[in-house]
Design an enzyme around this catalytic site. Sequence first.
Site, short mmCIF file in Angstrom:
data_model
loop_
_atom_site.label_atom_id
_atom_site.label_comp_id
_atom_site.label_asym_id
_atom_site.label_seq_id
_atom_site.Cartn_x
_atom_site.Cartn_y
_atom_site.Cartn_z
CD GLU A 46 -0.30 -6.10 5.00
OE1 GLU A 46 -0.77 -6.08 3.93
OE2 GLU A 46 0.48 -7.23 5.40
N GLY A 81 -0.56 -5.17 0.20
CA GLY A 81 -1.62 -5.19 -0.65
C GLY A 81 -1.04 -5.63 -2.25
CB ALA A 123 -0.98 -0.11 1.22
CD GLU A 126 -4.28 -7.87 1.27
OE1 GLU A 126 -4.89 -8.17 2.18
OE2 GLU A 126 -4.08 -6.74 1.06
#
Length: 694
Positions: free
Chosen positions: A125, A102, A63, A105
């Site tokens: 994270e 992310g 992210a 993901e």
Amino acid sequence: MTDPVLYAVRDGIAVLTVENPPVNALSQGVRAGLIAGLDKADADPAVSAAVIIGGGRTFIAGADIKEFGKPPTQPYLPDVLKRIEAMKKPVVAALHGTALGGGFEVALTCHWRVAIEAAQVGLPEVKLGVIPGSGGTQRLPRLIGPKLALDMIVPGNPIPAKKAHDLGIIDQIVAGDLLDGAVAFAKTVVAEKRPLRLVRDMNDKVSNVDPAVFEDYRKSIARKAKGFLAPWRCIDAVEAATKLPIDEGLLKEREYFFECMDSPQRKGQIHAFFSEREAAKIPDLPADVQPKQIASAAVLGAGTMGGGIAMNFANAGIPVKILDMSQEALSRGLGVIEKNYATSVARGSMSQAAMDRAMKLITGTQQFEDIGQADIVVEAVFEEMGVKKDVFGKLDTVMKPGAVLATNTSTLNIDEIAAATKRPQDVIGTHFFSPANVMKLLENVRGAKSSPETIATVMALGKTLKKVSVLAGNCDGFIGNRMLHGYLREANFLLEEGALPQQVDKALEDFGLAMGPFRMGDLAGLDVGWRIRKGKAHLRPADERYSPVADRLCELGRFGQKTGAGFYKYEGRDAIPDPATEEIILASAKEQGIERRAISDEEIVRRCMYPLVNEGAKILEEGIAIRASDVDIVYLFGYGFPVYRGGPMFWAEQIGLDKVLATIRGFHKIHGKFWEPAKLLVQRAEAGKGWNDR
């Protein structure tokens, strides 16, 4: 400005290339670009599949951290993932560099994943105080099972592509060009008419899971994760994947994610993340200065510290000679090093081959002449100025021109040590923390004449040795130990005023410290501090309050864990409260006319923590630390300050500098001159500003 996601078609395969340097973070532009590219690929009858790949040095490293704490902007990452899952055509993720957070993901949501062998994948994270928030805790367990997923998610450490392939996360390792391999793989999927394969539909590995998996995992992290929020929510979220349909599990994951996002821990851990990177920047170093190459090293002293420092060089592949004038000490020190490595091999954290390589790089000598050609020498002898100056005088005569002459002193004046040589520009402090082969902090200390090249060299060396380096100015105790003095002073005063070692330690461990001051002192060895205090006794004003408790323990030969007794008595490594210590404390209080009273845990925390803040402010005033966040890094990596609190200076800002100042002023009235507020603290608090506000 280049679009953050480039679209091209190659042999009927749409290629979506993320171009958002340096790490292709999932910014709003990248998220929107991926959706637009997928829409285009799905709508084009000439396109049979899509490949998502990163431009530059990496796939998608996660992210955009700059967006953390700000109002989210559409499209959200879950919108991107829904679009991938809605594709009517195969989507292949092509991974190189890092696919983290992310980015991983995104890859997990694609139908297939290919990677070059050097790639890494992971969900880090937790290191920022949050949990994966876009399906990582729901999809990864479906792919590899909950236990293996927990092993990746809770520590937050990435794994190499080969291991990911062995686990079934990656479908193919590409040997040649990644894009060529990914396009070829996509064409094979199309040619073989493979059905679209979504991780969300894989339920076999999350069905009928024994609840003991999660209870055992919670027990296994209990000590290490004490005080943290995110690791526990990671486990809760993975457990939810085994109990709920995926859409409900995704909602539960999102609930836990926002709980962590709203926690002060997230702010503290992100502050720590950025501060670690900021500490490497030295504003007054010339832009063109180049560090010296360190291809060989020497360490003076074969004791615990010298041996640990030598292990750092060997672990980095740098040959190192240990010099000690005693053959007995040298043999013992090399034996301890070998034993430490053997323990790592037995634990599985090091291979036998790696141990053998490291041991071959470490040699011992009793002759100064044998170390003369080393690029750097680190002195780790007794913490006495006379000894240090004698050693540096000898080094000045034997070391080659341009060699870095470093001292591991934790308190002594760098300039006085440098004055024992004719090359003060090459002299600098490199304060390793004990055990030096484990602790991550390297507190580098510049002298008045340390050259920019010497400073740049030890800062670069820290990175080579996998340390977190902070540059400090020269003063008594530098950053860390100068601040520690007030912390220990108040801890000892609290004993005389009514507390006992076990209460003080417990209050501060409940606050989040890895170890309270008295357990820490016993572990490190009380004789070290005793020697320093005796050396400085003549400097202490006669009317200044002083606690003799630690000295009296040392006079009885109670040096801590190594002698079986210090503040505590020991059975193995277990610290047991000792009535003999309490007798010494009570006697000291009586002699000084101190009436003991009940002391709250809250007072213990404030009395011990606020001196760190106040002294840290003075260190900033004097320019000993470059920035407040450097002070935080010293305490996070050198002294066990809880990372989720961000460090003492950040923690004080979160409380409010005005509130901290008011308490310090109260202590000043009661306890006298030790508590005089720092001018910078007063200025910032009264102006309603933080440490960095201008």
